[in-house]
Design a protein around this motif. Sequence first.
Motif, PDB file in Angstrom:
ATOM      1  N   LEU A 177       0.816  -1.215   0.000  1.00  0.00           N
ATOM      2  CA  LEU A 177       0.000   0.000   0.000  1.00  0.00           C
ATOM      3  C   LEU A 177       0.850   1.266   0.000  1.00  0.00           C
ATOM      4  CD1 LEU A 177      -3.012   1.017   0.298  1.00  0.00           C
ATOM      5  CD2 LEU A 177      -2.509   1.217   2.743  1.00  0.00           C
ATOM      6  N   ALA A 178       1.915   1.265   0.786  1.00  0.00           N
ATOM      7  CA  ALA A 178       2.779   2.448   0.853  1.00  0.00           C
ATOM      8  C   ALA A 178       3.316   2.821  -0.518  1.00  0.00           C
ATOM      9  CB  ALA A 178       3.933   2.189   1.828  1.00  0.00           C
ATOM     10  N   ASP A 179       3.677   1.827  -1.309  1.00  0.00           N
ATOM     11  CA  ASP A 179       4.224   2.094  -2.644  1.00  0.00           C
ATOM     12  C   ASP A 179       3.176   2.693  -3.571  1.00  0.00           C
ATOM     13  OD1 ASP A 179       6.893   0.778  -2.197  1.00  0.00           O
ATOM     14  OD2 ASP A 179       5.590  -0.959  -1.880  1.00  0.00           O
ATOM     15  N   VAL A 180       1.932   2.225  -3.444  1.00  0.00           N
ATOM     16  CA  VAL A 180       0.848   2.737  -4.281  1.00  0.00           C
ATOM     17  C   VAL A 180       0.637   4.229  -4.025  1.00  0.00           C
ATOM     18  CG1 VAL A 180      -1.627   2.561  -4.766  1.00  0.00           C
ATOM     19  CG2 VAL A 180      -0.272   0.481  -4.419  1.00  0.00           C
ATOM     20  N   PHE A 181       0.820   4.648  -2.773  1.00  0.00           N
ATOM     21  CA  PHE A 181       0.662   6.059  -2.437  1.00  0.00           C
ATOM     22  C   PHE A 181       1.925   6.867  -2.733  1.00  0.00           C
ATOM     23  CE2 PHE A 181      -3.179   4.724  -0.588  1.00  0.00           C
ATOM     24  CZ  PHE A 181      -3.935   5.842  -0.283  1.00  0.00           C
ATOM     25  N   LEU A 182       3.076   6.270  -2.509  1.00  0.00           N
ATOM     26  CA  LEU A 182       4.326   6.999  -2.711  1.00  0.00           C
ATOM     27  C   LEU A 182       4.633   7.274  -4.177  1.00  0.00           C
ATOM     28  CD1 LEU A 182       6.862   5.427  -0.170  1.00  0.00           C
ATOM     29  CD2 LEU A 182       6.185   7.833  -0.329  1.00  0.00           C
ATOM     30  N   ALA A 183       4.431   6.285  -5.031  1.00  0.00           N
ATOM     31  CA  ALA A 183       4.859   6.409  -6.424  1.00  0.00           C
ATOM     32  C   ALA A 183       4.289   7.640  -7.129  1.00  0.00           C
ATOM     33  CB  ALA A 183       4.510   5.130  -7.189  1.00  0.00           C
ATOM     34  N   PRO A 184       2.979   7.893  -7.058  1.00  0.00           N
ATOM     35  CA  PRO A 184       2.463   9.087  -7.743  1.00  0.00           C
ATOM     36  C   PRO A 184       2.980  10.395  -7.154  1.00  0.00           C
ATOM     37  CG  PRO A 184       0.702   7.533  -7.296  1.00  0.00           C
ATOM     38  CD  PRO A 184       1.884   7.082  -6.512  1.00  0.00           C
ATOM     39  N   GLN A 185       3.146  10.415  -5.815  1.00  0.00           N
ATOM     40  CA  GLN A 185       3.604  11.644  -5.179  1.00  0.00           C
ATOM     41  C   GLN A 185       5.055  11.949  -5.544  1.00  0.00           C
ATOM     42  OE1 GLN A 185       1.538  13.806  -2.957  1.00  0.00           O
ATOM     43  NE2 GLN A 185       3.156  14.937  -3.978  1.00  0.00           N
ATOM     44  N   ILE A 186       5.901  10.927  -5.581  1.00  0.00           N
ATOM     45  CA  ILE A 186       7.299  11.130  -5.968  1.00  0.00           C
ATOM     46  C   ILE A 186       7.378  11.536  -7.436  1.00  0.00           C
ATOM     47  CG2 ILE A 186       9.549  10.033  -6.241  1.00  0.00           C
ATOM     48  CD1 ILE A 186       8.817   8.178  -3.914  1.00  0.00           C
ATOM     49  N   TYR A 187       6.598  10.869  -8.275  1.00  0.00           N
ATOM     50  CA  TYR A 187       6.611  11.190  -9.711  1.00  0.00           C
ATOM     51  C   TYR A 187       6.223  12.648  -9.929  1.00  0.00           C
ATOM     52  CZ  TYR A 187       5.539  10.996 -14.689  1.00  0.00           C
ATOM     53  OH  TYR A 187       5.517  11.236 -16.035  1.00  0.00           O
ATOM     54  N   ALA A 188       5.157  13.086  -9.284  1.00  0.00           N
ATOM     55  CA  ALA A 188       4.699  14.465  -9.439  1.00  0.00           C
ATOM     56  C   ALA A 188       5.726  15.451  -8.906  1.00  0.00           C
ATOM     57  CB  ALA A 188       3.359  14.660  -8.729  1.00  0.00           C
ATOM     58  N   ALA A 189       6.376  15.089  -7.792  1.00  0.00           N
ATOM     59  CA  ALA A 189       7.383  15.970  -7.206  1.00  0.00           C
ATOM     60  C   ALA A 189       8.562  16.177  -8.152  1.00  0.00           C
ATOM     61  CB  ALA A 189       7.875  15.388  -5.880  1.00  0.00           C
ATOM     62  N   ILE A 190       8.947  15.128  -8.855  1.00  0.00           N
ATOM     63  CA  ILE A 190      10.076  15.207  -9.773  1.00  0.00           C
ATOM     64  C   ILE A 190       9.688  15.913 -11.071  1.00  0.00           C
ATOM     65  CG2 ILE A 190      11.650  13.842 -11.213  1.00  0.00           C
ATOM     66  CD1 ILE A 190      11.631  11.722  -8.976  1.00  0.00           C
ATOM     67  N   GLU A 191       8.579  15.496 -11.651  1.00  0.00           N
ATOM     68  CA  GLU A 191       8.200  15.973 -12.977  1.00  0.00           C
ATOM     69  C   GLU A 191       7.563  17.356 -12.967  1.00  0.00           C
ATOM     70  OE1 GLU A 191       8.929  14.434 -15.810  1.00  0.00           O
ATOM     71  OE2 GLU A 191       9.945  12.860 -14.663  1.00  0.00           O
ATOM     72  N   ARG A 192       6.820  17.670 -11.917  1.00  0.00           N
ATOM     73  CA  ARG A 192       6.046  18.907 -11.919  1.00  0.00           C
ATOM     74  C   ARG A 192       6.568  19.956 -10.958  1.00  0.00           C
ATOM     75  NH1 ARG A 192       0.157  16.511 -11.013  1.00  0.00           N
ATOM     76  NH2 ARG A 192      -0.352  18.730 -10.804  1.00  0.00           N
ATOM     77  N   THR A 193       7.129  19.528  -9.823  1.00  0.00           N
ATOM     78  CA  THR A 193       7.551  20.483  -8.799  1.00  0.00           C
ATOM     79  C   THR A 193       9.062  20.646  -8.747  1.00  0.00           C
ATOM     80  OG1 THR A 193       5.680  19.561  -7.551  1.00  0.00           O
ATOM     81  CG2 THR A 193       7.016  21.205  -6.431  1.00  0.00           C
ATOM     82  N   LYS A 194       9.784  19.767  -9.445  1.00  0.00           N
ATOM     83  CA  LYS A 194      11.240  19.848  -9.539  1.00  0.00           C
ATOM     84  C   LYS A 194      11.912  19.777  -8.167  1.00  0.00           C
ATOM     85  CE  LYS A 194      10.398  20.455 -13.864  1.00  0.00           C
ATOM     86  NZ  LYS A 194      10.453  19.272 -14.783  1.00  0.00           N
ATOM     87  N   ILE A 195      11.428  18.860  -7.337  1.00  0.00           N
ATOM     88  CA  ILE A 195      12.031  18.640  -6.029  1.00  0.00           C
ATOM     89  C   ILE A 195      13.393  17.972  -6.200  1.00  0.00           C
ATOM     90  CG2 ILE A 195      11.813  17.364  -3.852  1.00  0.00           C
ATOM     91  CD1 ILE A 195       9.896  19.713  -4.031  1.00  0.00           C
TER      92      ILE A 195
END
Length: 231
Positions: A177-195
Amino acid sequence: MAEAEATAARLRLYSYWRSTCSHRARIALSLKGVDYEYKAVNLLKGEQSDPEFVKLNPMKFVPALVDGDSVIGDSYAIALASMEILCLLSQKYPEPPLLPHDLQKKALNHQIASIVASGIQPLHNLTVLRFIDQRVGAGESVLWTQQQIERGFTAIENLIQLKGCAGKYATGDEVQLADVFLAPQIYAAIERTKIDMSNYPTLARLHSEYMAHPAFVAALPGRQPDAPFSS
């Protein structure tokens, strides 16, 4: 007759390609190998306010999953829409399980999912960002988003390192479950927010694993039918 019954029984997912909540639901459906019909809801065009969609979800949030006469959508917070969908999928499609039997790892999965679902994502959804830009100033929402993501990522990075449960994935060698929630948030942080993910080495490593997993790749925003130039 059989074809009509199969069509009626097919799940329908109302989704927006860039929505991280919808992204979670797509990952879970992909992991479990569930066939479903993709119904695009363009949030930027306000399609979530269309009368037909409001009948499904009066709160006007995605995702919404229709299973026959049942509609699973937003309950009392936008982030929990995908949590309800995951619960439904776990009941109807138990394999592969999204939670381990080990109580400590199960609690860790819930804790990580909760940080993403209540401590990161809702604080920078579209309605919040529009409000900040309108009331504070254009572009101010970017800094706000970065702060919320970095605060949450710091907590999760420390939590995984402290518990010492990380294997190939967040809480072991199986996707949970943790991975299901983490993956989209990390992807968005990298691609859209440039974290800068160098500050979060564990999460950066997990992102590499997710990007190599077929179920996660199939659920990526750019691969959805409503994404611009999707393939």
